[in-house]
Design an enzyme around this catalytic site. Structure first.
Site, short mmCIF file in Angstrom:
data_model
loop_
_atom_site.label_atom_id
_atom_site.label_comp_id
_atom_site.label_asym_id
_atom_site.label_seq_id
_atom_site.Cartn_x
_atom_site.Cartn_y
_atom_site.Cartn_z
CG HIS A 188 -1.76 1.20 1.37
ND1 HIS A 188 -3.10 1.22 1.05
CD2 HIS A 188 -1.47 2.45 1.81
CE1 HIS A 188 -3.59 2.42 1.28
NE2 HIS A 188 -2.62 3.19 1.75
CD GLU A 189 2.15 3.39 3.70
OE1 GLU A 189 2.50 4.52 3.28
OE2 GLU A 189 1.09 3.20 4.30
CG HIS A 192 0.59 6.35 -0.68
ND1 HIS A 192 -0.53 7.06 -1.05
CD2 HIS A 192 0.24 5.69 0.46
CE1 HIS A 192 -1.50 6.85 -0.18
NE2 HIS A 192 -1.06 6.03 0.74
CD GLU A 237 -4.86 6.37 1.91
OE1 GLU A 237 -4.68 5.22 2.38
OE2 GLU A 237 -3.93 7.13 1.64
#
Length: 341
Positions: A188-189, A192, A237
């Site tokens: 997930h990070e 970004h 997100e």
């Protein structure tokens, strides 16, 4: 997800570009546009985690990698739409670069190096392997990864000035999640970074801080920016949850992370039910489908930096069954899988 590394850092350093996994926010949480100035949207979730040692054997959870993956291959439509809107803000890049200089970046970097453990082949090597595998699957350069002692389950990313970014994972998050779930958080990070979210988040925060210094005009501009910024954050997100799924390649893994961060702890982990959480999401959709429910839902989410956990779970469940996701898997490169021991 926009966060700070610790409360002490947040107090001394108002400018940062952190994007966090867990924070879904409430109106009382720190957010951009408060009357006292810019506050960064770090949402701390205390789950009463007991400290215990967690061993992380090396393994590979995924069965395919995406050699030619582009950010737009998995970017959520709302993310794409709201990113285009942010790009139309005149002078956003220039103002951000002018305000956030090398000194602020150096302070943030030294703060993290001085209070965390840098993961490498020689330090927490199993975590380093999870990072390398996730980065390989997403076709992105792996950032530095730090582990920080904290009772607050969280993970976040810092990306400034085009220099090497880094990801921070809290010890309590490692204790809360399984190894596959932890790798999904790392993914997930990485999402970004893959989508350049940290850059836009930083600049938007800086712009909000800058206009607040203009008497009589700053508040009006910042209020408008705040609403658009939060709309973009919520969409970003959703994109990064998709990145987590691309690495985990099992929607239940990602949904389990969201469920645990909403209301889980190690002692109850084996009692949590992903299907029940998805049914909870469907109940929320049904309850908010009438005009009154729709109004309340918008009011509830308007000032949040992150979508509600149940809505994120529903979104990732739907995308896991979409033709777009299935097509990505079909065109991916198969790899040898080493089973967990």
């Amino acid at each position: 997800m926009d966060t700070t590394a610790a409360s002490s850092m947040a107090a001394s350093l108002p400018l940062s570009s952190f994007t966090s996994w867990i924070s879904h926010g409430t109106p009382s949480h720190p957010h951009v546009g408060a009357k006292s100035g810019v506050k960064l949207s770090l949402i701390r979730l205390s789950l009463g985690i007991k400290h215990r040692r967690v061993d992380l054997p090396v393994y590979r959870a995924a069965s395919v990698v995406f050699r030619d993956l582009d950010a737009d291959d998995f970017r959520h439509p709302l993310d794409r739409q709201n990113t285009m809107i942010l790009k139309t803000i005149p002078g956003l890049n220039e103002l951000g670069k002018a305000i956030l200089g090398s000194m602020a970046e150096q302070v943030m970097l030294l703060e993290n190096i001085g209070t965390s453990v840098l993961v490498s082949n020689d330090q927490l090597s199993d975590l380093h392997q999870l990072l390398k595998e996730a980065a390989e699957i997403l076709n992105v350069e792996p950032p530095d990864l730090y582990v920080r002692q904290s009772p607050v389950p969280n993970a976040y990313t810092l990306a400034i000035s085009g220099n090497r970014p880094f990801v921070v994972v809290h010890t309590s998050l490692i204790e809360l999640l399984t190894r596959r779930e932890l790798q999904a958080v790392i993914a997930h990070e990485l999402g970004h970074l893959k989508c350049d979210h940290g850059i836009w988040l930083t600049f938007a925060n800086i712009l909000a801080l800058g206009v607040y210094t203009i008497p009589g005009l700053g508040g009006l501009i910042a209020q408008s920016l705040e609403e658009q910024l939060f709309r973009w954050l919520r969409a970003a997100e959703l994109t990064c949850d998709r990145a987590a799924l691309l690495v985990a390649q099992d929607p239940k893994v990602v949904i389990s992370v969201l469920m645990k961060l909403a209301g889980g702890c190690p002692s109850m982990a084996d009692q949590l039910n992903v299907e029940a959480f998805l049914e909870q999401a469907r109940s929320y959709d049904k309850a908010s489908s009438n005009p009154i429910g729709w109004y309340i839902r918008n009011a509830q989410t308007r000032q949040l930096s992150h979508p509600l956990p149940v809505l994120r779970a529903r979104e990732i469940d739907e995308w896991s069954r979409s033709q777009a996701y299935i097509s990505l898997l079909k065109h991916a490169t198969k790899i040898n899988v080493v089973e967990e021991v």
